[in-house]
Scaffold this motif. Structure first.
Motif, PDB file in Angstrom:
ATOM      1  N   LEU A  65      -3.852   0.121  -0.421  1.00 33.37           N
ATOM      2  CA  LEU A  65      -3.968   1.506  -0.194  1.00 33.37           C
ATOM      3  C   LEU A  65      -5.840   2.083   0.452  1.00 33.37           C
ATOM      4  N   ALA A  66      -6.376   1.622  -1.470  1.00 38.96           N
ATOM      5  CA  ALA A  66      -8.207   1.418  -0.812  1.00 38.96           C
ATOM      6  C   ALA A  66      -8.390   0.235   0.144  1.00 38.96           C
ATOM      7  N   HIS A  82       0.832  -0.624  -0.253  1.00 42.63           N
ATOM      8  CA  HIS A  82      -0.067   0.153  -0.046  1.00 42.63           C
ATOM      9  C   HIS A  82       0.727   1.852   0.337  1.00 42.63           C
ATOM     10  N   ARG A  83       2.371   1.224   0.383  1.00 42.84           N
ATOM     11  CA  ARG A  83       3.096   2.122   0.461  1.00 42.84           C
ATOM     12  C   ARG A  83       3.151   2.661  -1.130  1.00 42.84           C
ATOM     13  N   LEU A  90       1.276  -4.245  16.661  1.00 42.59           N
ATOM     14  CA  LEU A  90       0.503  -2.668  15.248  1.00 42.59           C
ATOM     15  C   LEU A  90       1.860  -1.840  15.259  1.00 42.59           C
ATOM     16  N   VAL A  91       1.156  -1.453  13.088  1.00 38.16           N
ATOM     17  CA  VAL A  91       1.592  -1.054  13.165  1.00 38.16           C
ATOM     18  C   VAL A  91       1.744   0.372  12.498  1.00 38.16           C
ATOM     19  N   GLY A  92       2.503   1.035  11.885  1.00 33.59           N
ATOM     20  CA  GLY A  92       2.180   2.115  11.121  1.00 33.59           C
ATOM     21  C   GLY A  92       2.372   1.637   9.410  1.00 33.59           C
ATOM     22  N   GLN A  93       0.818   3.184   9.101  1.00 29.01           N
ATOM     23  CA  GLN A  93       0.929   2.830   7.933  1.00 29.01           C
ATOM     24  C   GLN A  93       0.923   4.103   7.227  1.00 29.01           C
ATOM     25  N   SER A  94       1.544   4.535   5.932  1.00 25.92           N
ATOM     26  CA  SER A  94       1.322   5.576   4.920  1.00 25.92           C
ATOM     27  C   SER A  94       0.664   6.510   5.400  1.00 25.92           C
ATOM     28  N   ARG A  95       1.209   7.889   4.958  1.00 24.99           N
ATOM     29  CA  ARG A  95       1.058   9.307   5.257  1.00 24.99           C
ATOM     30  C   ARG A  95      -0.281   9.108   3.895  1.00 24.99           C
ATOM     31  N   ALA A  96      -0.200   8.228   3.124  1.00 25.20           N
ATOM     32  CA  ALA A  96      -1.862   8.292   2.024  1.00 25.20           C
ATOM     33  C   ALA A  96      -2.580   8.241   3.094  1.00 25.20           C
TER      34      ALA A  96
END
Length: 313
Positions: free
Chosen positions: A169-170, A141-142, A264-270
């Motif tokens: 990403l969606a 997704h990144r 728990l992990v991070g996601q992209s800004r988008a």
């Protein structure tokens, strides 16, 4: 913090969990773990024979039902036949970088299956969901971007991985907006997401098809580095049964989130762009004809009006 393992999955007797794409890969592994802990698990699969073969390997209360996420009529039929309360919906089924294809309704195959099919399914089942919705995304997704001018790859030359990344990403933008709407409606249901890291599943089968020797070597190396299907399924199970925050994203805790115990992990800004999430939701309603079914305490709809046969972009 305690490392989450199979031993930490709680007793699930009396709970119903629907897992899409549960005939193979991480879906099958997750379904097996959940059934072994006492849950009534519904394997929502496109191929009933493969679904029954997968169910035969599991211990516990397992039901197999047909669901083709690339056909909105099949999605509606599945929802209509699922009359019982559902505690957890796991939106797991997906395609990864196949050749260009179209769903029954004319959507690009990855966007239509990975996102739109699950979007419609979730909203149709939501009045019966009691605990949470888990949607499976990917580290891919990144690199994704939502191209609202050509969501279905009709104007551009098709590129499989960018199309895959857009769909993943969606998935996260869907989770973001779904949680926003659930909160507005005062619903106790939460939306979460997860990804399996680098897992050795049949999704990797497309990677070496028709590619150069160098790319086939890369695919072989990826296969050697990948963790097992069961290890890849653990972040999904963690997101489905652990005490995690609404809107959270789980994945492997190891190097580059490729493998390791879930956390728990991070996601992209988008993936955290509320404006894009809202716009994607509105477009998805128009394309599928399915809307958010819940209302606020004042009785107002929290969704935009249903679509009117918008042309596929």
């Amino acid at each position: 913090m305690t490392t989450f393992t199979k031993a930490h999955i709680p007793a699930l007797a009396g709970r119903t969990i629907v897992v899409t794409g549960a005939n193979s890969g991480i879906g099958r592994a997750a379904a097996g773990m959940l059934a072994a802990k006492g849950a009534h698990v519904v394997l929502a699969v496109r191929d009933l024979a493969k679904g029954r073969a997968a169910a035969a390997t599991m211990t516990g209360d397992v039901d197999v039902r047909r669901l083709d996420l690339a056909d909105l009529a099949s999605v509606r039929e599945f929802a209509e036949r699922s009359a019982e309360p559902i505690d957890v919906l796991i939106n797991n089924a997906g395609l990864m970088i196949p050749p260009l294809g179209r769903t029954t309704d004319g959507f690009e195959l990855q966007f239509g299956t990975n996102h739109l099919g699950h979007f419609a399914l979730t909203n149709l089942l939501l009045p019966r969901i009691r605990d949470r919705v888990v949607t499976v995304s990917s580290t891919g997704h990144r690199t994704g971007a939502i191209d609202f001018d050509d969501l279905n790859w009709k104007r551009r030359a098709y590129r499989a991985f960018p199309a895959y990344a857009q769909s993943k990403l969606a998935n996260l933008l869907f989770t973001l907006e779904l949680q926003h709407r659930l909160t507005e409606a005062g619903s106790p249901v939460i939306a979460t997401a997860a990804h399996p890291g680098l897992a050795a599943t049949n999704l990797l089968g497309h990677l070496d098809s028709g590619q150069s020797p160098l790319r086939r070597l890369r695919t072989t190396l990826i296969g050697l580095l990948a963790q097992s299907e069961e290890a890849g399924a653990l972040p999904v199970v963690y997101a489905a049964v652990a005490d995690v925050p609404a809107g959270s994203y789980a994945g492997p805790g190891g190097f580059l989130q490729g493998r390791g115990a879930p956390k728990l992990v991070g996601q992209s800004r988008a993936a955290r762009d509320n404006a894009v999430a809202h716009r994607l939701w509105t477009v998805s309603e128009e394309l599928t004809g399915v809307t958010f079914p819940l209302t606020t305490a004042s009785g107002e709809r929290t969704s935009s009006p249903p679509g009117h046969g918008r042309q596929i972009p």
